[in-house]
Design a protein around this motif. Structure first.
Motif, PDB file in Angstrom:
ATOM      1  N   SER A  53      30.439  34.787  38.248  1.00 38.27           N
ATOM      2  CA  SER A  53      31.561  34.457  37.377  1.00 38.27           C
ATOM      3  C   SER A  53      32.354  35.707  37.000  1.00 38.27           C
ATOM      4  O   SER A  53      33.589  35.670  36.911  1.00 38.27           O
ATOM      5  N   ASP A  54      31.640  36.830  36.812  1.00 38.53           N
ATOM      6  CA  ASP A  54      32.332  38.088  36.507  1.00 38.53           C
ATOM      7  C   ASP A  54      33.085  38.625  37.718  1.00 38.53           C
ATOM      8  O   ASP A  54      34.125  39.267  37.570  1.00 38.53           O
ATOM      9  N   VAL A  55      32.559  38.368  38.913  1.00 37.32           N
ATOM     10  CA  VAL A  55      33.257  38.806  40.130  1.00 37.32           C
ATOM     11  C   VAL A  55      34.631  38.150  40.227  1.00 37.32           C
ATOM     12  O   VAL A  55      35.591  38.753  40.713  1.00 37.32           O
ATOM     13  N   GLY A  56      34.735  36.931  39.728  1.00 33.20           N
ATOM     14  CA  GLY A  56      36.026  36.250  39.740  1.00 33.20           C
ATOM     15  C   GLY A  56      37.092  36.998  38.975  1.00 33.20           C
ATOM     16  O   GLY A  56      38.292  36.873  39.258  1.00 33.20           O
ATOM     17  N   LYS A  57      36.681  37.833  37.992  1.00 33.54           N
ATOM     18  CA  LYS A  57      37.645  38.606  37.211  1.00 33.54           C
ATOM     19  C   LYS A  57      38.295  39.705  38.034  1.00 33.54           C
ATOM     20  O   LYS A  57      39.359  40.204  37.659  1.00 33.54           O
ATOM     21  N   LEU A  58      37.659  40.105  39.127  1.00 38.12           N
ATOM     22  CA  LEU A  58      38.248  41.129  39.980  1.00 38.12           C
ATOM     23  C   LEU A  58      39.561  40.660  40.599  1.00 38.12           C
ATOM     24  O   LEU A  58      40.393  41.477  41.017  1.00 38.12           O
ATOM     25  N   PHE A  59      39.733  39.346  40.675  1.00 40.62           N
ATOM     26  CA  PHE A  59      40.955  38.785  41.266  1.00 40.62           C
ATOM     27  C   PHE A  59      41.868  38.196  40.196  1.00 40.62           C
ATOM     28  O   PHE A  59      42.762  37.404  40.492  1.00 40.62           O
ATOM     29  N   GLY A  60      41.645  38.596  38.921  1.00 34.43           N
ATOM     30  CA  GLY A  60      42.482  38.094  37.844  1.00 34.43           C
ATOM     31  C   GLY A  60      43.930  38.523  37.949  1.00 34.43           C
ATOM     32  O   GLY A  60      44.820  37.874  37.384  1.00 34.43           O
ATOM     33  N   TRP A  61      44.200  39.609  38.696  1.00 32.82           N
ATOM     34  CA  TRP A  61      45.587  40.076  38.855  1.00 32.82           C
ATOM     35  C   TRP A  61      46.455  39.040  39.563  1.00 32.82           C
ATOM     36  O   TRP A  61      47.684  39.039  39.401  1.00 32.82           O
ATOM     37  N   LEU A  62      45.838  38.141  40.330  1.00 33.57           N
ATOM     38  CA  LEU A  62      46.615  37.089  40.982  1.00 33.57           C
ATOM     39  C   LEU A  62      47.292  36.193  39.956  1.00 33.57           C
ATOM     40  O   LEU A  62      48.425  35.756  40.140  1.00 33.57           O
ATOM     41  N   ALA A  63      46.575  35.932  38.847  1.00 38.68           N
ATOM     42  CA  ALA A  63      47.151  35.102  37.787  1.00 38.68           C
ATOM     43  C   ALA A  63      48.331  35.814  37.135  1.00 38.68           C
ATOM     44  O   ALA A  63      49.337  35.175  36.783  1.00 38.68           O
ATOM     45  N   GLY A  64      48.223  37.148  36.964  1.00 37.23           N
ATOM     46  CA  GLY A  64      49.327  37.900  36.388  1.00 37.23           C
ATOM     47  C   GLY A  64      50.578  37.833  37.235  1.00 37.23           C
ATOM     48  O   GLY A  64      51.692  37.677  36.713  1.00 37.23           O
ATOM     49  N   ILE A  65      50.420  37.929  38.554  1.00 36.48           N
ATOM     50  CA  ILE A  65      51.577  37.824  39.456  1.00 36.48           C
ATOM     51  C   ILE A  65      52.158  36.417  39.419  1.00 36.48           C
ATOM     52  O   ILE A  65      53.376  36.227  39.383  1.00 36.48           O
ATOM     53  N   ALA A  66      51.274  35.413  39.414  1.00 35.46           N
ATOM     54  CA  ALA A  66      51.740  34.021  39.392  1.00 35.46           C
ATOM     55  C   ALA A  66      52.531  33.726  38.116  1.00 35.46           C
ATOM     56  O   ALA A  66      53.521  32.980  38.149  1.00 35.46           O
TER      57      ALA A  66
END
Length: 525
Positions: A53-66
């Motif tokens: 679940s914490d690994v998913g935070k590594l791709f949180g920047w995708l939400a920022g771009i979206a």
């Protein structure tokens, strides 16, 4: 405009509801032991699922771009859909509706669900900052504090709807997939920028929200305590929490009613009837307008001065700063270590023979909530001042001291009372450090690149989960006996000694960072 003010507060209520069900990873300890048995996992494999679940935070920047290119309601629905798929397929697997999932499939689905949390969080941050630009710290702090209540809400729901204790893992998966999606659909119309015109006084509204929030936290703590939790009906907690969350609607409803009264009674203070005024009245009106303009300008200046920083730099330059690495390792020795403890809480309770893991998880969640709320109270108390009053690194050091003490206490005392007290302390410290770090990152490295900079800082969470959680799993396995299970005080003794020592080192690093930056904070006083 009065009705737009009501929508402004309604958007705040909406993101509070979203945050209250968005911490789906925080209830993992409540069903981790059962999941371990159902899937025949080793302790290391179970720890990797907590890490996923914490690994998913590594791709949180995708939400920022979206969030830059897509409507916020769409970003919100994408995030809730990711969680629906991630947890929903796991639920179908546990209930034997599908049988083709392997361990690595489950790992990937957990990563997907963890990433979905980032999408919902991004929407909540953007809405809070856009709709309360001059009180953004209080708005973000109050709303994110409800993330700490998620485990309490989910354990209460499972306790109320659960038919068999042996099926709780499946029910957690079901609720994890459904609740965020349902609340996202309800809140989607309100998660948008609300233009209320000029800056308005919102301190009274925030005071009411703060009082309701504190009452909610007190109720969550008291209803999670052992004696009260055992004697009360599961529906008692569900109804109480539902009432606390619904009570937040008082503010937008009051604003809406005031707006209607102003329109009907023609007492809108923003408009002056000048047809029959004398010259003196015109002068007074002119002065009133000038005073309002000055007040508005002062509000804007105060809003701009709320964020003060040592320097405003990007991520490349930040990585070259010694202050960053002191801050990075302070965080990994504090908040990240606390999250690792909470992720392993199910196994820790099992090793000590404590069967009421859900109650313990609810208690930890409630204290994380209060820990996250503390910086919001401080922000509200100093909202009328333009200077930074409390040094972030020093505050983090103070918050880490009780956590280090709690780890050492767990080594020497194996009673259930000690387990409850230490879990509450660690939960509180973890929540406080997590919330304080938001403003500390801004103070150290500036507001303009906050999104990227802070994501780099919190990237230590999956790294720390892998290192500290993996070490705990290996030490647990060396102490294990039958079927890899370990019972007794010795199971986590070495782990707690290591964690306590690391947390103490983090206190030292935080103090070093404080002394390196003290001149900056002294200049702001």
């Amino acid at each position: 405009m009065p009705r737009s003010t009501a929508l402004q507060w309604l958007s705040l209520v909406g993101i509070i509801w979203l945050q209250s069900v968005n911490g789906t990873n925080s209830n993992f300890p409540a069903y981790s032991s059962q999941l371990k048995q159902l899937l025949s996992l080793s302790q290391l494999q179970l720890n990797n699922l907590a890490l996923a679940s914490d690994v998913g935070k590594l791709f949180g920047w995708l939400a920022g771009i979206a969030a830059i290119y897509l409507p916020l309601w769409l970003v919100l629905l994408i995030g809730s859909t990711l969680g629906f798929i991630g947890y929903g397929l796991q639920y179908l697997f546990l209930t034997h509706y599908i049988t083709f999932l392997s361990y690595w499939h489950i790992f990937f689905l957990t990563v997907l669900a963890g990433n979905g949390i980032c999408w919902i969080n991004t929407v909540c941050y953007v809405v809070a900052i856009n709709n309360f630009p001059y009180h953004r710290q209080a708005a973000v702090g109050l709303t994110t504090s409800y993330l700490g209540l998620s485990a309490v809400i989910y354990t209460a729901a499972v306790g109320a709807f659960s038919s068999k204790p042996s099926q709780r893992a499946e029910e957690y998966m079901l609720f994890n997939s459904i609740f965020p999606l349902v609340v996202s659909v309800i809140a989607a119309p309100f998660v948008r920028h609300i233009d209320t015109g000029k800056p308005k006084k919102v301190e009274h509204g925030f005071f009411v929200v703060l009082m309701i929030t504190i009452a909610t936290g007190i109720y969550a703590v008291t209803s999670s305590l052992g004696p009260i939790s055992r004697k009360s009906s599961p529906w008692f907690k569900v109804v109480g929490l539902g009432g606390c969350l619904t009570a937040l609607l008082i503010i937008p409803m009051a604003e809406f009613m005031v707006g209607i009264l102003e329109e009907k009674c023609h007492i809108n203070r923003e408009r002056r009837v000048c047809d029959l005024t004398t010259d003196a009245d015109e002068v007074d009106d002119h002065q009133d307008v000038e005073n309002r303009i000055k007040d508005q300008d002062n509000d804007i200046v105060e809003g701009k001065q709320e964020i003060c920083a040592m320097e405003d730099i990007g991520v490349k330059l930040m990585l070259k700063r010694l202050n960053f690495w002191l801050y990075f390792f302070t965080y990994i020795s504090g908040a990240t270590l606390g999250l690792v403890y909470l992720n392993n809480l199910g196994q820790i309770a099992e090793s000590r023979g404590y069967a009421r893991t859900s109650s313990l998880v609810s208690l930890a969640s409630a204290f994380v909530f209060f820990g996250r709320l503390l910086p919001s109270i401080l922000d509200y108390a100093y909202s009328s001042r333009s200077k930074c009053m409390v040094p972030g690194p020093a505050t983090i050091a103070v918050a880490m001291l009780p956590m280090a003490t709690a780890f050492f206490l767990l080594v020497i005392n194996g009673s259930n009372l000690s387990l409850h007290i230490c879990t509450a302390i660690i939960g509180y410290s973890t929540g406080a450090i997590t919330a304080i770090s938001v403003t500390t990152t801004t103070e150290l490295f500036g507001p303009n690149n906050f999104g990227v900079n802070h994501n780099v800082v919190v990237a230590n969470i999956p790294l720390g989960s892998f290192l500290f959680g993996g070490l705990a799993a290996l030490l647990y396995r060396t102490q294990g006996h039958e079927h890899g299970r370990c019972l007794g005080l010795q199971c986590y003794s070495m782990t707690f000694l290591i964690w306590g020592s690391l947390c103490s080192l983090g206190v030292v690093l935080a103090l070093v960072l404080h002394f390196r930056t003290r001149k900056f904070y002294l200049q702001r006083l």
